[in-house]
Write an enzyme that holds these catalytic residues in place. Structure first.
Site, PDB file in Angstrom:
ATOM      1  N   ILE A   1       5.216   3.852 -11.428  1.00 31.97           N
ATOM      2  CA  ILE A   1       5.491   2.949 -12.548  1.00 31.97           C
ATOM      3  C   ILE A   1       6.781   2.172 -12.320  1.00 31.97           C
ATOM      4  O   ILE A   1       6.846   0.961 -12.608  1.00 31.97           O
ATOM      5  CB  ILE A   1       5.551   3.742 -13.868  1.00 31.97           C
ATOM      6  CG1 ILE A   1       4.164   4.291 -14.215  1.00 31.97           C
ATOM      7  CG2 ILE A   1       6.065   2.877 -15.011  1.00 31.97           C
ATOM      8  CD1 ILE A   1       4.142   5.193 -15.438  1.00 31.97           C
ATOM      9  N   ALA A   2       7.806   2.825 -11.800  1.00 33.83           N
ATOM     10  CA  ALA A   2       9.092   2.141 -11.589  1.00 33.83           C
ATOM     11  C   ALA A   2       8.940   0.975 -10.626  1.00 33.83           C
ATOM     12  O   ALA A   2       9.486  -0.109 -10.848  1.00 33.83           O
ATOM     13  CB  ALA A   2      10.129   3.135 -11.073  1.00 33.83           C
TER      14      ALA A   2
ATOM     15  N   CYS B   1      -3.434  10.140  -7.384  1.00 30.49           N
ATOM     16  CA  CYS B   1      -3.209   9.796  -8.786  1.00 30.49           C
ATOM     17  C   CYS B   1      -4.361  10.157  -9.690  1.00 30.49           C
ATOM     18  O   CYS B   1      -4.221  10.098 -10.905  1.00 30.49           O
ATOM     19  CB  CYS B   1      -2.834   8.337  -8.954  1.00 30.49           C
ATOM     20  SG  CYS B   1      -3.161   7.250  -7.633  1.00 30.49           S
TER      21      CYS B   1
ATOM     22  N   ALA C   1       0.834  -1.206   0.000  1.00 29.97           N
ATOM     23  CA  ALA C   1       0.000   0.000   0.000  1.00 29.97           C
ATOM     24  C   ALA C   1       0.871   1.261   0.000  1.00 29.97           C
ATOM     25  O   ALA C   1       1.985   1.262   0.519  1.00 29.97           O
ATOM     26  CB  ALA C   1      -0.920  -0.009   1.216  1.00 29.97           C
ATOM     27  N   PRO C   2       0.358   2.363  -0.555  1.00 28.45           N
ATOM     28  CA  PRO C   2       1.112   3.613  -0.641  1.00 28.45           C
ATOM     29  C   PRO C   2       0.896   4.508   0.565  1.00 28.45           C
ATOM     30  O   PRO C   2       0.124   4.191   1.467  1.00 28.45           O
ATOM     31  CB  PRO C   2       0.515   4.255  -1.903  1.00 28.45           C
ATOM     32  CG  PRO C   2      -0.929   3.854  -1.830  1.00 28.45           C
ATOM     33  CD  PRO C   2      -0.947   2.459  -1.245  1.00 28.45           C
TER      34      PRO C   2
ATOM     35  N   GLU D   1       6.502   2.510   4.467  1.00 20.90           N
ATOM     36  CA  GLU D   1       7.320   2.734   5.658  1.00 20.90           C
ATOM     37  C   GLU D   1       7.123   4.137   6.216  1.00 20.90           C
ATOM     38  O   GLU D   1       7.416   4.392   7.393  1.00 20.90           O
ATOM     39  CB  GLU D   1       8.807   2.505   5.338  1.00 20.90           C
ATOM     40  CG  GLU D   1       9.427   3.470   4.356  1.00 20.90           C
ATOM     41  CD  GLU D   1       9.190   3.086   2.893  1.00 20.90           C
ATOM     42  OE1 GLU D   1       9.811   3.737   2.028  1.00 20.90           O
ATOM     43  OE2 GLU D   1       8.402   2.148   2.630  1.00 20.90           O
TER      44      GLU D   1
ATOM     45  N   LYS E   1       1.993  -5.034   3.371  1.00 16.23           N
ATOM     46  CA  LYS E   1       3.076  -4.136   3.758  1.00 16.23           C
ATOM     47  C   LYS E   1       2.649  -2.699   3.463  1.00 16.23           C
ATOM     48  O   LYS E   1       2.512  -2.309   2.305  1.00 16.23           O
ATOM     49  CB  LYS E   1       4.369  -4.426   2.988  1.00 16.23           C
ATOM     50  CG  LYS E   1       5.569  -3.625   3.539  1.00 16.23           C
ATOM     51  CD  LYS E   1       6.706  -3.488   2.564  1.00 16.23           C
ATOM     52  CE  LYS E   1       6.554  -2.300   1.637  1.00 16.23           C
ATOM     53  NZ  LYS E   1       6.678  -0.979   2.326  1.00 16.23           N
ATOM     54  N   PRO E   2       2.408  -1.894   4.492  1.00 14.37           N
ATOM     55  CA  PRO E   2       2.113  -0.476   4.255  1.00 14.37           C
ATOM     56  C   PRO E   2       3.388   0.277   3.923  1.00 14.37           C
ATOM     57  O   PRO E   2       4.497  -0.251   4.064  1.00 14.37           O
ATOM     58  CB  PRO E   2       1.531  -0.019   5.596  1.00 14.37           C
ATOM     59  CG  PRO E   2       2.226  -0.879   6.604  1.00 14.37           C
ATOM     60  CD  PRO E   2       2.446  -2.215   5.926  1.00 14.37           C
TER      61      PRO E   2
END
Length: 470
Positions: free
Chosen positions: A222-223, A276, A142-143, A171, A168-169
């Site tokens: 995207i990366a 986004c 997650a972002p 950091e 995994k959120p």
């Protein structure tokens, strides 16, 4: 973290969690060790058979309990999200928490109406049926821009479908995920939901590469999406990717200018533009362009930015010093172009925290970097187009394909444009509106797979054919 139903401290590298409005440390947490990632995936794998065997109604009951707990503790969740992300408390409390609770309740209901597409005798003496079954362990990443909401978008359809999850959120923003994990430890069977903290290159990569993780769901850039695909290819994992956007906003000459300005002021700058789907790439018709730039400049100049609990604050800081520097560099490179005018904003705010002024850039050309690349900050560009065909072509001339909007008093013109835009969502005479019943997801380099709606539930299941010989 939460591993196999137990809250536990990380054993890896220390991570510092900041308040973006002050730059001060909220707390320090340790990331998961490789052994803890292994333990989390193993717990999810053990729990899968039992969770998948529950009836949809039983799984729905668990999701409803989680929804009730989040709603009951909404003030605490909102305060934590606001502090960790820097977003205004009122936005976290009044906009996000209700939508998050609704996401859990929607998928509780959706779980009970997912069905196969066909049943019948397609070969003499045989009856066929279609099942939609869960995949197994889902690894979710997650972002940082909407930590708790993205947690909900990822785990609700996955759990409703019968999968188990290792999340995994970011950091940078793990705090509401940790609070949710405490509730999940009380409500869900052990191992159904697991939370591991850490950096992408260590913990995130470990989750993605694990052979028992059958699907990876990522919201990111995207990366990062490319890295996930490269790793997932080694074990032929399913992937579900939402990789950002650069939303075009086509404003035809007959649009309601007041509504356009009000919409862009809200939907281009919400969450400090760290979204986004932000209405950030504006194409204005030749007759409306000058007035739109003037009125939008005035409106954006009135946006109040500040710390989370200031009276009337509308947007907060950017998430980090690095992100603010990135946004500032985009604006400075744009300002250096002779044809571009920064009509308001365009400066780093002095003082504590990572604030940047809400910014309007006029005179941008289709080939300019500020038009082509995702800034992810409180910055919108305005470009003049000559004909509707040019506006549509320019809107589609982007590697992104997540969200877009069309503004016009002519519904035929607007619908024609909407039908030709290469974006997962197109709004007409509005922007940014999301509901759990409708899908959210992109095209092109913005990724694939849908969040929200029955389409998300289908993404987290596999269609299987079962045939009975009479």
């Amino acid at each position: 973290m939460l591993i196999d139903g137990k809250m536990t401290a990380g054993e890896g590298t220390a991570m510092t969690v900041l308040d973006p409005a002050t730059g001060e440390t909220i707390r320090t947490l340790a990331e998961a060790s490789a052994a803890q990632v292994e333990a989390a995936v193993a717990a999810a794998d053990r729990a899968f058979a039992g969770w998948a065997a529950l009836t949809p109604g039983d799984r729905a009951g668990y999701l409803l309990k989680l929804a009730d707990r989040i709603e009951a503790e909404g003030e605490a969740f909102a305060a934590l999200e606001s502090r960790n992300c820097g977003k205004p408390l009122a936005c976290a409390r009044d906009d996000e928490i209700p939508a998050i609770v609704d996401c859990f309740r929607y998928f509780a209901g959706a779980a009970r109406v997912l069905h196969g597409s066909a049943a019948g005798e397609y070969l003499a003496g045989h009856t066929s049926m279609i099942r939609r079954d869960p995949l197994g362990v889902v690894g979710s990443i997650a972002p940082w821009n909407y930590p708790l909401m993205m947690l909900a978008w990822k785990i609700c359809p996955a759990l409703a479908a019968g999968n188990t999850v290792v999340l995994k959120p970011s950091e940078q923003t793990p705090l509401t995920a940790l609070k949710f994990a405490e509730i999940a430890a009380e409500v869900l069977p052990a191992g159904v939901f697991n939370l591991v903290l850490g950096y992408g290159d260590s913990v995130g990569a470990g989750v993605v590469a694990h052979p028992k993780v059958r699907m990876v769901s990522l919201t990111g850039d995207i990366a990062t999406g490319r890295k996930v695909l490269e790793t997932a290819a080694r074990t032929i994992k399913r992937t579900h990717l939402e990789l950002g956007g650069k939303a075009p906003v086509i404003v035809f000459d007959d649009a309601d200018l007041e509504a356009v300005v009000e919409g862009i002021r809200a939907f281009g700058f919400y969450n400090a533009g760290q979204d986004c789907t932000a209405a950030c790439r504006i194409y204005a018709g030749p007759k409306i362009y000058d007035k739109l730039v003037a009125e939008l400049t005035s409106a954006v100049a009135s946006i109040k930015y500040g710390t989370q609990q200031e009276e009337g604050v509308e947007i907060g800081p950017l998430i980090s010093e690095r992100q603010r520097g990135r946004v500032a560099s985009f604006v400075e490179r744009a300002r250096a172009q002779g044809h571009i005018e920064v009509t308001t904003g365009g400066r780093v705010v002095d003082g504590p925290g990572f604030f940047y002024e809400p910014t309007v850039i006029a005179g941008a050309l289709q080939t300019d970097e500020i038009v082509q690349r995702e800034v992810f900050g409180p910055v919108v560009s305005v470009t003049r187009f000559a004909e509707p065909e040019q506006a549509i072509a320019w809107a589609n001339d982007s590697e992104y394909g997540l969200a877009s909007s069309v503004w016009s008093g002519n519904i035929g013109l607007a619908m024609n444009a909407a039908s030709r835009l290469q974006y997962g969502c197109t709004w007409i005479n509005t922007h940014f509106m999301l509901v759990n019943e409708m899908p959210h997801g992109g095209m092109k380099s913005s990724g694939y797979g849908k969040d929200m709606s029955m389409h998300a539930l289908e993404d987290y299941t596999v269609a299987r054919h079962v045939m009975i010989r009479h």
